[in-house]
Enzyme design. Sequence first.
Site, PDB file in Angstrom:
ATOM      1  N   SER A 321      45.391  42.814  42.954  1.00 37.49           N
ATOM      2  CA  SER A 321      45.318  42.898  41.506  1.00 37.49           C
ATOM      3  C   SER A 321      43.946  42.484  40.973  1.00 37.49           C
ATOM      4  CB  SER A 321      46.454  42.053  40.920  1.00 37.49           C
ATOM      5  OG  SER A 321      46.484  42.138  39.532  1.00 37.49           O
ATOM      6  N   ASP A 332      31.296  48.285  44.533  1.00 36.31           N
ATOM      7  CA  ASP A 332      30.779  49.542  44.003  1.00 36.31           C
ATOM      8  C   ASP A 332      29.399  49.389  43.387  1.00 36.31           C
ATOM      9  OD1 ASP A 332      33.097  50.705  44.832  1.00 36.31           O
ATOM     10  OD2 ASP A 332      33.774  51.358  42.839  1.00 36.31           O
ATOM     11  N   LYS A 346      47.244  47.087  44.544  1.00 36.09           N
ATOM     12  CA  LYS A 346      47.981  47.204  43.292  1.00 36.09           C
ATOM     13  C   LYS A 346      46.991  47.447  42.164  1.00 36.09           C
ATOM     14  CE  LYS A 346      52.184  46.858  44.526  1.00 36.09           C
ATOM     15  NZ  LYS A 346      52.909  48.126  44.609  1.00 36.09           N
TER      16      LYS A 346
END
Length: 435
Positions: A321, A332, A346
Amino acid sequence: MNSASKHFSFIQNILYSGAIATTAALSLLAPSLSKPAEANLENSPKVVLDEAWQIVNREYVDGSFNHIDWQATRKSLLEKNYTSNQQAYEALREALDKLNDPYTRFLDPEQFKALTNQTAGEMSGVGMQLKQEELTKAIAVVDVVENSPAMKGGLLPGDQIKEIDGKSTSGLSVSAAAKLIRGDVGTKVVLRIIRSGDQEFDVTLTRARIELQAVRYDLKREGNQRIGYIRLQEFSAHAGEQMERAIEDLNNQNPDGYVLDLRGNPGGLLRISIDIARMWMDKGAIVSTVNRDGDRQELRANRSALTDKPTVVLVDGDSASASEILAGALKDNGRAVIMGDQTFGKALVQSVHSLSDGSGLAVTIAHYYTPKGTDISKKGVTPDVPINLTDSQKRRLYRKPEAIATISDPYYAQAVNLLKNKVLLRPLVLREQEN
């Protein structure tokens, strides 16, 4: 994910359901009800059923409600007669199950209180962590929170708790003992303590609001390297300020790099994950959320990073989460190396609502994506550097908490080796600066 490690408490299951956007909302009765029907709902368990139904009707991420007739579901719920709140609760849980979303769930008053305490990062108690001794089964103190009633009362790690308000702890589990010790702020609890040398004494503690430590940190010296180690256990309400203090304190000690440990972190509050991401990255997108209408919101860094030192982030199959939001953002944007295991997977955001009888409802309201648009749902964040331990090796490691963040910890040891080889990490920092 390794099945051996998937033994979650109720609260962990809630937190794993997705980054939580906490709200407090009481729904009004639907205007489609007639006045006699409204009157029948007064002082009835059906009030809570209707409140919960309306929240789902208004906010649930899937506008088709898993292709079920949600209006008919409401009619069915309100036509039944309930002899108790528990009977109504079970009917509501059955209705929510039809959404096929285990993360949209009803919380009875006790569960809702536990969740709100957890996400608030506070609880009413005396401020100590307990464990059960493996051989003697005695309840013992593991850690004492700074400036807590337990610390002021002179309790020390290693103290054994023989009695709680005159009740023997023999045969009690840790959770049962903790439940007896917790209570309302301002009330007292008497503990009979056994200290090394068989010394017994009583201590009376006054319960208070305790800020739970979500962040633990230390400057570690590994050879000629100075490593700022930070472990983030959950994204509770106080985690952001605790993380800020940790980074600033470690910055003053001039570390060569950081290890940010998110292993076992089940997530928590969405806004806290954004705040913490901004402490580590100066520029770039952090996460995008998309609601059921397709509306996309992108949250970005805001030039408020507290450090640009090389960083390794440790993750495992229990990092979920909000942990995945942070790990995905740092990965990223090339800000950190992600090391460890595939994360939980999730990619859901929830809103948590209070209902009129003290119960609550967690409802999935959005899906989230990493800065590069990756959907990690049921897949997780893929580490840059995988750690290939067997289940038995992982069990041995986690049974020895004193080994965590030492060279005996394979995750930490490999992170230190990577930080020593600064050539591997320097391009990451340069890329982040160029964005």
